[in-house]
Design a protein around this motif. Sequence first.
Motif, PDB file in Angstrom:
ATOM      1  N   GLY A 265      -5.921   2.499   4.639  1.00 25.54           N
ATOM      2  CA  GLY A 265      -6.103   3.948   4.765  1.00 25.54           C
ATOM      3  C   GLY A 265      -7.247   4.240   5.724  1.00 25.54           C
ATOM      4  O   GLY A 265      -8.155   3.404   5.893  1.00 25.54           O
ATOM      5  N   ALA A 266      -7.169   5.393   6.377  1.00 26.73           N
ATOM      6  CA  ALA A 266      -8.291   5.850   7.230  1.00 26.73           C
ATOM      7  C   ALA A 266      -8.506   7.336   6.944  1.00 26.73           C
ATOM      8  O   ALA A 266      -8.603   8.160   7.841  1.00 26.73           O
ATOM      9  CB  ALA A 266      -8.003   5.600   8.703  1.00 26.73           C
TER      10      ALA A 266
ATOM     11  N   GLU B  38      -4.055   2.206   8.990  1.00 29.47           N
ATOM     12  CA  GLU B  38      -3.648   3.582   8.667  1.00 29.47           C
ATOM     13  C   GLU B  38      -2.205   3.777   9.109  1.00 29.47           C
ATOM     14  O   GLU B  38      -1.859   3.483  10.245  1.00 29.47           O
ATOM     15  CB  GLU B  38      -4.591   4.581   9.365  1.00 29.47           C
TER      16      GLU B  38
ATOM     17  N   VAL C 234       0.558  -0.656   5.395  1.00 27.70           N
ATOM     18  CA  VAL C 234       0.450  -1.931   4.695  1.00 27.70           C
ATOM     19  C   VAL C 234       1.506  -1.956   3.598  1.00 27.70           C
ATOM     20  O   VAL C 234       1.519  -1.099   2.715  1.00 27.70           O
ATOM     21  CB  VAL C 234      -0.976  -2.132   4.125  1.00 27.70           C
TER      22      VAL C 234
ATOM     23  N   THR D 179      -6.112   4.478  -0.350  1.00 22.80           N
ATOM     24  CA  THR D 179      -4.815   5.027   0.058  1.00 22.80           C
ATOM     25  C   THR D 179      -4.553   6.449  -0.438  1.00 22.80           C
ATOM     26  O   THR D 179      -3.490   6.998  -0.179  1.00 22.80           O
ATOM     27  CB  THR D 179      -3.694   4.106  -0.468  1.00 22.80           C
ATOM     28  N   GLY D 180      -5.500   7.025  -1.179  1.00 23.90           N
ATOM     29  CA  GLY D 180      -5.330   8.410  -1.638  1.00 23.90           C
ATOM     30  C   GLY D 180      -4.214   8.549  -2.662  1.00 23.90           C
ATOM     31  O   GLY D 180      -3.780   7.563  -3.278  1.00 23.90           O
TER      32      GLY D 180
ATOM     33  N   MET E  98       0.740  16.118  -1.221  1.00 21.73           N
ATOM     34  CA  MET E  98       1.063  16.547   0.150  1.00 21.73           C
ATOM     35  C   MET E  98       1.486  15.394   1.072  1.00 21.73           C
ATOM     36  O   MET E  98       0.709  14.871   1.859  1.00 21.73           O
ATOM     37  CB  MET E  98      -0.112  17.311   0.764  1.00 21.73           C
TER      38      MET E  98
ATOM     39  N   GLY F  71       0.131  12.772   4.650  1.00 18.86           N
ATOM     40  CA  GLY F  71      -0.112  11.337   4.424  1.00 18.86           C
ATOM     41  C   GLY F  71      -0.046  10.923   2.968  1.00 18.86           C
ATOM     42  O   GLY F  71      -0.141   9.735   2.654  1.00 18.86           O
TER      43      GLY F  71
ATOM     44  N   SER G   4       2.134   4.688  -2.188  1.00 21.09           N
ATOM     45  CA  SER G   4       1.955   3.302  -1.741  1.00 21.09           C
ATOM     46  C   SER G   4       0.789   2.594  -2.447  1.00 21.09           C
ATOM     47  O   SER G   4       0.916   1.440  -2.857  1.00 21.09           O
ATOM     48  CB  SER G   4       1.729   3.352  -0.226  1.00 21.09           C
TER      49      SER G   4
ATOM     50  N   VAL H  75      -4.568  17.999  -4.966  1.00 23.19           N
ATOM     51  CA  VAL H  75      -4.884  16.675  -5.518  1.00 23.19           C
ATOM     52  C   VAL H  75      -3.933  16.325  -6.656  1.00 23.19           C
ATOM     53  O   VAL H  75      -3.081  17.132  -7.039  1.00 23.19           O
ATOM     54  CB  VAL H  75      -6.349  16.593  -6.049  1.00 23.19           C
TER      55      VAL H  75
ATOM     56  N   LEU I   4     -13.637  15.834  -2.550  1.00 21.31           N
ATOM     57  CA  LEU I   4     -14.204  15.061  -1.438  1.00 21.31           C
ATOM     58  C   LEU I   4     -15.476  14.359  -1.890  1.00 21.31           C
ATOM     59  O   LEU I   4     -15.729  13.223  -1.488  1.00 21.31           O
ATOM     60  CB  LEU I   4     -14.472  15.960  -0.228  1.00 21.31           C
TER      61      LEU I   4
HETATM   62  C1  FAD Z   1      -4.531  21.145   1.718  1.00 14.52           C
HETATM   63  C2  FAD Z   1      -5.681  20.403   1.061  1.00 14.52           C
HETATM   64  C3  FAD Z   1      -6.936  20.964   1.046  1.00 14.52           C
HETATM   65  C4  FAD Z   1      -7.990  20.300   0.424  1.00 14.52           C
HETATM   66  N1  FAD Z   1      -9.222  20.853   0.486  1.00 14.52           N
HETATM   67  C5  FAD Z   1     -10.266  20.213  -0.100  1.00 14.52           C
HETATM   68  C6  FAD Z   1     -11.587  20.726   0.010  1.00 14.52           C
HETATM   69  O1  FAD Z   1     -11.841  21.720   0.722  1.00 14.52           O
HETATM   70  N2  FAD Z   1     -12.581  20.083  -0.656  1.00 14.52           N
HETATM   71  C7  FAD Z   1     -12.354  18.952  -1.390  1.00 14.52           C
HETATM   72  O2  FAD Z   1     -13.289  18.416  -1.988  1.00 14.52           O
HETATM   73  N3  FAD Z   1     -11.119  18.393  -1.455  1.00 14.52           N
HETATM   74  C8  FAD Z   1     -10.086  18.990  -0.815  1.00 14.52           C
HETATM   75  N4  FAD Z   1      -8.839  18.424  -0.859  1.00 14.52           N
HETATM   76  C9  FAD Z   1      -8.687  17.086  -1.527  1.00 14.52           C
HETATM   77  C10 FAD Z   1      -9.172  15.942  -0.591  1.00 14.52           C
HETATM   78  O3  FAD Z   1      -8.605  16.105   0.682  1.00 14.52           O
HETATM   79  C11 FAD Z   1      -8.792  14.573  -1.141  1.00 14.52           C
HETATM   80  O4  FAD Z   1      -9.237  14.463  -2.469  1.00 14.52           O
HETATM   81  C12 FAD Z   1      -9.393  13.447  -0.294  1.00 14.52           C
HETATM   82  O5  FAD Z   1      -8.909  13.508   1.025  1.00 14.52           O
HETATM   83  C13 FAD Z   1      -9.080  12.091  -0.895  1.00 14.52           C
HETATM   84  O6  FAD Z   1      -9.620  11.099  -0.058  1.00 14.52           O
HETATM   85  P1  FAD Z   1      -8.967   9.643  -0.043  1.00 14.52           P
HETATM   86  O7  FAD Z   1      -9.723   8.850   0.958  1.00 14.52           O
HETATM   87  O8  FAD Z   1      -8.859   9.106  -1.401  1.00 14.52           O
HETATM   88  O9  FAD Z   1      -7.461   9.870   0.449  1.00 14.52           O
HETATM   89  P2  FAD Z   1      -6.912  10.484   1.809  1.00 14.52           P
HETATM   90  O10 FAD Z   1      -7.933  11.300   2.484  1.00 14.52           O
HETATM   91  O11 FAD Z   1      -5.619  11.115   1.452  1.00 14.52           O
HETATM   92  O12 FAD Z   1      -6.631   9.207   2.705  1.00 14.52           O
HETATM   93  C14 FAD Z   1      -5.694   8.200   2.350  1.00 14.52           C
HETATM   94  C15 FAD Z   1      -5.135   7.629   3.631  1.00 14.52           C
HETATM   95  O13 FAD Z   1      -4.437   6.417   3.345  1.00 14.52           O
HETATM   96  C16 FAD Z   1      -3.292   6.342   4.166  1.00 14.52           C
HETATM   97  N5  FAD Z   1      -2.358   5.400   3.516  1.00 14.52           N
HETATM   98  C17 FAD Z   1      -1.788   5.516   2.279  1.00 14.52           C
HETATM   99  N6  FAD Z   1      -1.048   4.418   2.012  1.00 14.52           N
HETATM  100  C18 FAD Z   1      -1.155   3.597   3.082  1.00 14.52           C
HETATM  101  C19 FAD Z   1      -0.627   2.293   3.400  1.00 14.52           C
HETATM  102  N7  FAD Z   1       0.154   1.624   2.549  1.00 14.52           N
HETATM  103  N8  FAD Z   1      -0.922   1.749   4.598  1.00 14.52           N
HETATM  104  C20 FAD Z   1      -1.714   2.414   5.490  1.00 14.52           C
HETATM  105  N9  FAD Z   1      -2.244   3.631   5.251  1.00 14.52           N
HETATM  106  C21 FAD Z   1      -1.985   4.209   4.045  1.00 14.52           C
HETATM  107  C22 FAD Z   1      -2.792   7.778   4.206  1.00 14.52           C
HETATM  108  O14 FAD Z   1      -1.962   8.010   5.313  1.00 14.52           O
HETATM  109  C23 FAD Z   1      -4.128   8.556   4.291  1.00 14.52           C
HETATM  110  O15 FAD Z   1      -4.513   8.801   5.624  1.00 14.52           O
HETATM  111  C24 FAD Z   1      -7.777  19.041  -0.226  1.00 14.52           C
HETATM  112  C25 FAD Z   1      -6.495  18.476  -0.202  1.00 14.52           C
HETATM  113  C26 FAD Z   1      -5.455  19.136   0.447  1.00 14.52           C
HETATM  114  C27 FAD Z   1      -4.101  18.490   0.460  1.00 14.52           C
END
Ligand code: FAD
Length: 411
Positions: free
Chosen positions: A14-15, A37, A136, A163-164, A168, A172, A176, A355, A396
């Motif tokens: 993930g990135a 990513e 991945v 990987t989040g 949505m 992304g 996975s 989320v 976040l």
């Molecule tokens: C519309 C929207 C608005 C939001 N606004 C806010 C806000 O204002 N404030 C706040 O605190 N939170 C907000 N959130 C929530 C916040 O964006 C998430 O909680 C946060 O991004 C999670 O971070 P993360 O690194 O866990 O996952 P992510 O940021 O989702 O990153 C995970 C990444 O992993 C990649 N990935 C997944 N599986 C694989 C794989 N097998 N191989 C390669 N890559 C992979 C994905 O493509 C993605 O880029 C919002 C969410 C949305 C959808």
Amino acid sequence: MQTNNTPQNIAIIGAGASALFVSIILAKKGFHVTLFEKNPKAGKKLLATGNGKCNITNKNLSLNYFFSSNPSFIKYSIENFGYKEFLTLCEEIGLNLVTNENGKTYPASLQASSVVDVLYNEALFLGAKFSFDSKVENIDFKEKAHIISGDKTYKFDKVILATGSIAMEKLGGCSSGYELAEKFGHNIIKPSPSLVQLTSNDKEIHTLSGVKSEANVTLLVDNKPQKTLFGDLLFTNYGVSGNTILDLSREANMAILNFQKVDIVVDIFPTLDKNKLLALLEKKKKILSGKDKNSLLLSLINGKLIPFIYKKAKIDSKKYFIDNLDKKDLQALTYTLKSIKIPIDGSKGFDSAEVVAGGVNVDEVDNKTMESKKQKGLYFCGEVLDVDGACGGYNLHWAWASAFSLASNMK
Ligand SMILES: Cc1cc2nc3c(=O)[nH]c(=O)nc-3n(C[C@H](O)[C@H](O)[C@H](O)COP(=O)(O)OP(=O)(O)OC[C@H]3O[C@@H](n4cnc5c(N)ncnc54)[C@H](O)[C@@H]3O)c2cc1C
């Protein structure tokens, strides 16, 4: 710093938010990091946060704003890496922030893109490598960790799943991370959409589409009040939205998953108690004698709500003039204005959810190192774990704080 002379190679899957953050801290400590990513760019979801402004954290951080099946898991990360620690780290990498009167904190530019740019540039500057368009598909632990993406296999010392969640897909979101974790025996707490609009099958509610109100909104589960929040409420052509609804959606969806009856009760007059509101209506009735009954509520509430309130209060439709309304009618109107009950039958689902509640069971992960208790060398950070937050920058902050715990404890 690492203890031996050969830097360890770390794969980050993930990135997104937590991946970029963990890569920066690890690279600073001398680890060699590579981010895989599946999207063509870093931070696609991050770009959409806070309506494009990125509500990056909150000054009023407290454990009360974070949720998990095991809330004690969250404590270490949030107490160790709070608002001040985050601000200090942002200053070190040149990310300027502003905090509003509610504690919500944003990049000074009010552009989510500048957050992605600063984090991505910093990671590159510190030597992080990025492999985009690289999903991945599998991870295998032999002597080393084998990362399988497309027809290639890469070897690493450790692997981080950042990987989040499945929220949505267009940004992304995917399952996975859960599937990769399950291969190592991890259990997934059933994901349900959170911070999401709620749907109602009450067709009369749909006719109010577009009406906004500041209200007290109470969530009822099996007719028992659970929580009341004050704030924005928006009626829509499918049900209800607004900050109050997003923040109640977690509990509402969980109850629906458990086949419980869910309603919300809206008080569109939170500033006046029932007696004062009744007195106001009685006074207005006297002043407006001779006029039609709609004038009683005109200017008190959104005009589109007036026929709806009369219908819900079961006022005889033949009563046209204000003078036709008796004490019982005024009491019924008062009651309705203070408690519009709306049945909830679901939500707009994962495609609209900010989320997800649920994810990798945190009982199977060390709360300080974020290492899997099932597979040595496998780590987690961010939303893939069964941790989520309220609206306001908390999700976040979990991404940053969990990444910090992981990276600062990695040896
Ligand atoms: C519309 C929207 C608005 C939001 N606004 C806010 C806000 O204002 N404030 C706040 O605190 N939170 C907000 N959130 C929530 C916040 O964006 C998430 O909680 C946060 O991004 C999670 O971070 P993360 O690194 O866990 O996952 P992510 O940021 O989702 O990153 C995970 C990444 O992993 C990649 N990935 C997944 N599986 C694989 C794989 N097998 N191989 C390669 N890559 C992979 C994905 O493509 C993605 O880029 C919002 C969410 C949305 C959808």
